[in-house]
Design a protein around this motif. Sequence first.
Motif, mmCIF file in Angstrom:
data_model
loop_
_atom_site.group_PDB
_atom_site.id
_atom_site.type_symbol
_atom_site.label_atom_id
_atom_site.label_comp_id
_atom_site.label_asym_id
_atom_site.label_seq_id
_atom_site.Cartn_x
_atom_site.Cartn_y
_atom_site.Cartn_z
ATOM 1 N N GLY A 174 0.811 -1.203 0.000
ATOM 2 C CA GLY A 174 0.000 0.000 0.000
ATOM 3 C C GLY A 174 0.847 1.255 0.000
ATOM 4 O O GLY A 174 2.079 1.188 0.144
ATOM 5 N N PRO A 175 0.204 2.415 -0.155
ATOM 6 C CA PRO A 175 0.929 3.688 -0.236
ATOM 7 C C PRO A 175 1.690 4.007 1.056
ATOM 8 O O PRO A 175 1.218 3.704 2.159
ATOM 9 C CB PRO A 175 -0.185 4.717 -0.474
ATOM 10 C CG PRO A 175 -1.338 3.921 -0.999
ATOM 11 C CD PRO A 175 -1.244 2.587 -0.341
ATOM 12 N N VAL A 176 2.858 4.595 0.889
ATOM 13 C CA VAL A 176 3.654 5.072 2.019
ATOM 14 C C VAL A 176 4.232 6.440 1.641
ATOM 15 O O VAL A 176 4.227 6.821 0.472
ATOM 16 C CB VAL A 176 4.817 4.102 2.356
ATOM 17 C CG1 VAL A 176 4.281 2.750 2.825
ATOM 18 C CG2 VAL A 176 5.738 3.922 1.150
ATOM 19 N N VAL A 177 4.723 7.149 2.642
ATOM 20 C CA VAL A 177 5.341 8.453 2.406
ATOM 21 C C VAL A 177 6.852 8.295 2.520
ATOM 22 O O VAL A 177 7.372 7.959 3.587
ATOM 23 C CB VAL A 177 4.852 9.498 3.417
ATOM 24 C CG1 VAL A 177 5.571 10.830 3.175
ATOM 25 C CG2 VAL A 177 3.341 9.676 3.304
ATOM 26 N N ILE A 178 7.542 8.531 1.398
ATOM 27 C CA ILE A 178 8.995 8.410 1.366
ATOM 28 C C ILE A 178 9.586 9.816 1.246
ATOM 29 O O ILE A 178 9.212 10.584 0.362
ATOM 30 C CB ILE A 178 9.459 7.552 0.173
ATOM 31 C CG1 ILE A 178 8.813 6.158 0.245
ATOM 32 C CG2 ILE A 178 10.979 7.433 0.157
ATOM 33 C CD1 ILE A 178 9.057 5.324 -0.998
ATOM 34 N N VAL A 199 17.056 9.064 4.008
ATOM 35 C CA VAL A 199 15.775 8.636 3.466
ATOM 36 C C VAL A 199 14.958 8.013 4.587
ATOM 37 O O VAL A 199 15.484 7.271 5.431
ATOM 38 C CB VAL A 199 15.951 7.634 2.297
ATOM 39 C CG1 VAL A 199 16.699 6.382 2.738
ATOM 40 C CG2 VAL A 199 14.593 7.264 1.698
ATOM 41 N N ALA A 200 13.674 8.353 4.615
ATOM 42 C CA ALA A 200 12.771 7.844 5.640
ATOM 43 C C ALA A 200 11.454 7.440 4.992
ATOM 44 O O ALA A 200 11.060 7.973 3.948
ATOM 45 C CB ALA A 200 12.532 8.904 6.713
ATOM 46 N N VAL A 201 10.775 6.478 5.618
ATOM 47 C CA VAL A 201 9.449 6.063 5.160
ATOM 48 C C VAL A 201 8.483 6.209 6.324
ATOM 49 O O VAL A 201 8.728 5.701 7.421
ATOM 50 C CB VAL A 201 9.457 4.613 4.628
ATOM 51 C CG1 VAL A 201 9.964 3.620 5.652
ATOM 52 C CG2 VAL A 201 8.060 4.220 4.134
ATOM 53 N N ASN A 202 7.418 6.961 6.100
ATOM 54 C CA ASN A 202 6.437 7.249 7.150
ATOM 55 C C ASN A 202 7.141 7.743 8.420
ATOM 56 O O ASN A 202 6.844 7.309 9.545
ATOM 57 C CB ASN A 202 5.595 6.007 7.467
ATOM 58 C CG ASN A 202 4.712 5.617 6.298
ATOM 59 O OD1 ASN A 202 4.360 6.447 5.445
ATOM 60 N ND2 ASN A 202 4.352 4.346 6.231
ATOM 61 N N ASP A 203 8.114 8.637 8.223
ATOM 62 C CA ASP A 203 8.907 9.260 9.290
ATOM 63 C C ASP A 203 9.835 8.287 10.023
ATOM 64 O O ASP A 203 10.437 8.645 11.044
ATOM 65 C CB ASP A 203 7.995 9.956 10.317
ATOM 66 C CG ASP A 203 7.264 11.139 9.711
ATOM 67 O OD1 ASP A 203 7.867 11.828 8.848
ATOM 68 O OD2 ASP A 203 6.103 11.378 10.073
ATOM 69 N N GLU A 204 9.988 7.074 9.513
ATOM 70 C CA GLU A 204 10.932 6.114 10.092
ATOM 71 C C GLU A 204 12.229 6.149 9.268
ATOM 72 O O GLU A 204 12.216 5.883 8.070
ATOM 73 C CB GLU A 204 10.354 4.700 10.082
ATOM 74 C CG GLU A 204 11.312 3.659 10.644
ATOM 75 C CD GLU A 204 10.759 2.248 10.532
ATOM 76 O OE1 GLU A 204 11.541 1.293 10.695
ATOM 77 O OE2 GLU A 204 9.545 2.101 10.255
ATOM 78 N N LYS A 205 13.333 6.462 9.922
ATOM 79 C CA LYS A 205 14.603 6.569 9.232
ATOM 80 C C LYS A 205 15.042 5.207 8.697
ATOM 81 O O LYS A 205 14.989 4.206 9.398
ATOM 82 C CB LYS A 205 15.671 7.124 10.175
ATOM 83 C CG LYS A 205 15.364 8.534 10.686
ATOM 84 C CD LYS A 205 16.411 8.996 11.700
ATOM 85 C CE LYS A 205 16.065 10.375 12.249
ATOM 86 N NZ LYS A 205 17.056 10.827 13.281
ATOM 87 N N LEU A 206 15.503 5.207 7.443
ATOM 88 C CA LEU A 206 15.944 3.964 6.816
ATOM 89 C C LEU A 206 17.452 3.922 6.597
ATOM 90 O O LEU A 206 18.116 2.943 6.927
ATOM 91 C CB LEU A 206 15.238 3.770 5.462
ATOM 92 C CG LEU A 206 13.750 3.461 5.489
ATOM 93 C CD1 LEU A 206 13.226 3.331 4.061
ATOM 94 C CD2 LEU A 206 13.479 2.189 6.265
ATOM 95 N N ALA A 207 18.013 4.980 5.997
ATOM 96 C CA ALA A 207 19.436 4.955 5.662
ATOM 97 C C ALA A 207 19.921 6.363 5.342
ATOM 98 O O ALA A 207 19.133 7.278 5.101
ATOM 99 C CB ALA A 207 19.695 4.031 4.476
#
Length: 233
Positions: A174-178, A199-207
């Motif tokens: 489903g859709p997410v905010v990147i 880069v973060a997805v739904n305000d969760e930091k990824l890398a």
Amino acid sequence: MMNELEQALVEKYDIHFEDEHLLLEALTQANYLNEHPEEKGDDYQRLEFLGDAVMQQSTAVYLFKRYPDWDEGRLTELRISMVQTRSFAALSRELHLDRYIRLGRGEELSGARQRDSLLEDIWEAFIGALFLDQGQAVVMDFLDKILFAKIDEGFFDQFVDYKSKLQEYLQQDGPVVIKYDKLDEKTLANNDQIFTVEVAVNDEKLAIGKGKSTKSAEKDAARTAYQQLVQTK
């Protein structure tokens, strides 16, 4: 000029063509033969057909053996980035095949010598010629030096759109905010600029990624995030 190429192949890769006509054919365009009817021989197209198949198989076998724990998807993804137009064009230039292509006058004037699509064809034709002349073992040894070694250098990352891949991966359910946020920008002593992006997805930091431009830093962050997510899947 062909002697220069043959000498370079011997000195750098220990490759000596038994049938020099195969090498000449691999570097000859149809328009050149049309303009030089006195010269006998064929253009590169049949060798290109063979070389394409040899490259696909050789790369698949190498990756299959090197990465026994990878699934089909990861193997296919890396193979596609290796066996494609820009990669083959870069290899043609590295081997300086572009200098030795026998072109028709019209193609020469149109800049075909530096056209990626033609250099891809010439690379495949060269591999086809090498396969016929020296066999699969020599082809694999040559590719190990000029192609497979580039995996560890990250050479093929430039041919992958990691931002799109990361988006596709994250949106499977489903859709997410990147979001890509610039964290830092530095100017080095040599005046090069280095950008740091997160880069973060739904305000969760990824890398976090770094690069000489914001765009390249974003791509580096997306690559790191995507590879980490795939590896931990």
